[in-house]
Design a protein around this motif. Structure first.
Motif, short mmCIF file in Angstrom:
data_model
loop_
_atom_site.label_atom_id
_atom_site.label_comp_id
_atom_site.label_asym_id
_atom_site.label_seq_id
_atom_site.Cartn_x
_atom_site.Cartn_y
_atom_site.Cartn_z
N LEU A 122 1.07 -0.93 -0.19
CA LEU A 122 -0.10 0.01 -0.08
C LEU A 122 0.79 1.22 -0.65
O LEU A 122 1.67 1.72 1.06
CB LEU A 122 -0.73 0.06 1.49
CG LEU A 122 -1.58 0.86 1.71
CD1 LEU A 122 -3.37 1.45 0.44
CD2 LEU A 122 -2.63 0.93 2.56
N THR A 123 1.05 1.88 -1.07
CA THR A 123 1.72 3.13 -0.95
C THR A 123 0.80 4.35 -1.33
O THR A 123 -0.35 4.68 -1.93
CB THR A 123 2.80 2.91 -2.65
OG1 THR A 123 3.25 1.83 -2.18
CG2 THR A 123 3.24 4.68 -2.16
N LEU A 124 0.93 5.03 -0.07
CA LEU A 124 -0.04 6.68 -0.11
C LEU A 124 0.69 8.07 -0.05
O LEU A 124 2.01 8.20 -0.18
CB LEU A 124 -0.13 6.55 1.83
CG LEU A 124 -1.04 5.55 2.46
CD1 LEU A 124 -1.28 5.48 3.44
CD2 LEU A 124 -2.63 5.60 1.14
N TYR A 125 0.24 8.29 -1.25
CA TYR A 125 0.67 9.78 -1.18
C TYR A 125 0.92 11.03 -0.44
O TYR A 125 -0.40 11.57 0.15
CB TYR A 125 0.38 10.35 -2.30
CG TYR A 125 0.63 11.52 -3.63
CD1 TYR A 125 2.63 11.73 -2.57
CD2 TYR A 125 0.65 12.30 -4.33
CE1 TYR A 125 3.00 12.41 -3.80
CE2 TYR A 125 1.29 13.07 -5.18
CZ TYR A 125 2.41 13.17 -5.00
OH TYR A 125 3.11 13.41 -6.27
N ALA A 126 1.71 10.75 1.07
CA ALA A 126 0.74 11.18 2.08
C ALA A 126 2.00 12.89 2.39
O ALA A 126 0.71 13.64 2.50
CB ALA A 126 2.45 10.79 3.69
N PHE A 127 3.08 13.33 0.87
CA PHE A 127 3.93 14.60 0.83
C PHE A 127 4.11 14.91 -0.07
O PHE A 127 5.54 14.37 -0.02
CB PHE A 127 3.96 14.92 2.28
CG PHE A 127 4.54 16.27 2.13
CD1 PHE A 127 3.83 17.80 3.06
CD2 PHE A 127 5.32 17.26 1.96
CE1 PHE A 127 4.26 18.70 2.96
CE2 PHE A 127 5.97 18.31 1.98
CZ PHE A 127 5.25 19.34 2.61
N THR B 288 2.87 -3.95 3.27
CA THR B 288 4.05 -3.43 3.06
C THR B 288 3.51 -1.94 3.13
O THR B 288 2.30 -1.33 2.03
CB THR B 288 5.44 -3.57 2.19
OG1 THR B 288 6.12 -4.48 2.80
CG2 THR B 288 6.18 -2.27 1.34
N LEU B 289 3.56 -0.86 4.44
CA LEU B 289 2.98 0.29 3.61
C LEU B 289 4.21 1.64 3.86
O LEU B 289 5.43 1.12 4.11
CB LEU B 289 2.77 0.66 4.79
CG LEU B 289 1.83 1.75 5.60
CD1 LEU B 289 0.97 2.43 4.00
CD2 LEU B 289 1.37 2.39 6.70
N ILE B 290 4.22 2.23 2.14
CA ILE B 290 5.05 2.85 1.64
C ILE B 290 4.15 4.65 1.71
O ILE B 290 3.50 4.29 1.20
CB ILE B 290 5.66 3.08 0.15
CG1 ILE B 290 5.82 0.84 0.50
CG2 ILE B 290 6.71 3.33 0.11
CD1 ILE B 290 6.63 0.48 -0.78
N MET B 291 5.24 5.09 2.51
CA MET B 291 4.74 6.52 2.60
C MET B 291 5.47 7.72 1.40
O MET B 291 6.52 7.24 1.72
CB MET B 291 4.52 6.95 3.97
CG MET B 291 3.59 6.45 4.87
SD MET B 291 4.08 6.51 6.99
CE MET B 291 2.37 7.95 6.51
N ALA B 292 4.67 8.10 0.52
CA ALA B 292 5.68 8.98 -0.79
C ALA B 292 6.00 10.90 0.45
O ALA B 292 5.04 10.65 0.78
CB ALA B 292 4.70 9.22 -1.67
N LEU B 293 7.09 10.39 0.28
CA LEU B 293 7.17 11.90 1.76
C LEU B 293 8.37 12.56 0.86
O LEU B 293 9.44 12.39 0.63
CB LEU B 293 8.45 11.60 2.77
CG LEU B 293 6.84 10.71 3.56
CD1 LEU B 293 7.43 10.64 4.87
CD2 LEU B 293 5.60 11.48 4.07
N ASN B 294 7.76 13.83 0.48
CA ASN B 294 8.68 15.02 -0.36
C ASN B 294 9.09 14.12 -1.42
O ASN B 294 10.13 14.54 -1.94
CB ASN B 294 10.01 15.29 0.68
CG ASN B 294 10.87 16.07 0.11
OD1 ASN B 294 9.98 17.20 -1.30
ND2 ASN B 294 11.83 16.32 0.08
#
Length: 245
Positions: free
Chosen positions: A64-69, A137-143
């Motif tokens: 799971l990839t989340l567009y966080a910032f 697998t949790l992937i956070m997209a940061l900057n």
């Protein structure tokens, strides 16, 4: 950054949806509709993240990839940026024990190491703690920005070629992909965007070449298990051709 590989598999629900990427949109509109400050929308959005992370494994989702910032989010008012960074810091501190207990591996893409040092240390510690987990697998997209990611990859190839470590004639899709933040991971099967918008907003531009796309009018703070199940069901109806016919 190279993320660890995930072995091939099919989602347990039979949909074949292994990797879901979400553009979480609508926090501001959710707050405005309730005459609340924007930060209230972002806080409600954190609750939606919790619901989706809990529901994803039951729906056969492995990644799971989340567009966080995004790298463009720095253009927002300084107060809002500070609120977002504070919420990120709070989320990691408050959720990391439960994420670890529930078998969630946490990782990050983007230029996240350019964030404030105390936050970077917190993120690094979270990666180390959860690194061996396998349930999700949790992937956070940061900057993160897709164009920036491609520029960084191209720059790395150029440096290697200039140093004589790489023959430019041998550069292929596979070689460039190994320079991306998502190296070692399968591309997203589905990109989901909430709040009814119909654009990628510089998210996983290379990786989404053959991803299915689903847009829902639901604002992110209202997104829940049922909405996620509906998106998975929609994906299951798609016939994926990958340009073959």
């Amino acid at each position: 950054m190279t993320l660890s590989a995930v072995s091939p598999a099919t989602g347990v629900d039979g949909s074949g949806l292994r990797h879901l990427a979400i553009i979480m949109d609508g926090n501001g509109r959710w707050a405005k509709a309730r005459r609340l400050p924007r930060v209230a929308g972002h806080r409600a959005g954190v609750e939606a993240v919790r619901r989706v992370v809990e529901a994803a494994p039951d729906l056969g989702i492995e990644i799971l990839t989340l567009y966080a910032f995004s790298s463009e989010n720095w253009k927002r008012p300084a107060e809002e940026v500070a609120d977002l960074m504070g919420l990120l810091h709070h989320y990691i501190r408050s959720e990391i024990k439960d994420l670890h207990k529930n078998g969630v591996k946490l990782d990050f893409i983007g230029d996240w190491k350019a964030l404030k040092p105390d936050l970077v240390r917190l993120l690094e510690d979270a990666r180390v703690l959860t690194g061996a987990n396998t349930k999700l697998t949790l992937i956070m997209a940061l900057n993160y920005g897709g164009q920036d990611e491609l520029v960084r990859a191209a720059r790395g190839l150029a440096v290697a070629a200039a140093a004589g470590r790489l023959d430019p004639a041998t550069i292929s899709i596979e070689i460039l992909a190994q320079r991306l933040d998502t190296a070692g991971l399968p591309p997203p099967d589905l990109v989901l965007r909430t709040s009814g918008e119909m654009r990628l907003s510089n998210f996983l531009l290379w990786q989404s070449a053959y991803a299915e796309f689903v847009a829902t009018d639901t604002l992110w703070p209202d997104f829940d298990r049922a909405a996620l199940a509906e998106a998975v069901a929609e994906f299951a109806t798609r016939e994926r051709r990958f340009g073959g016919r």
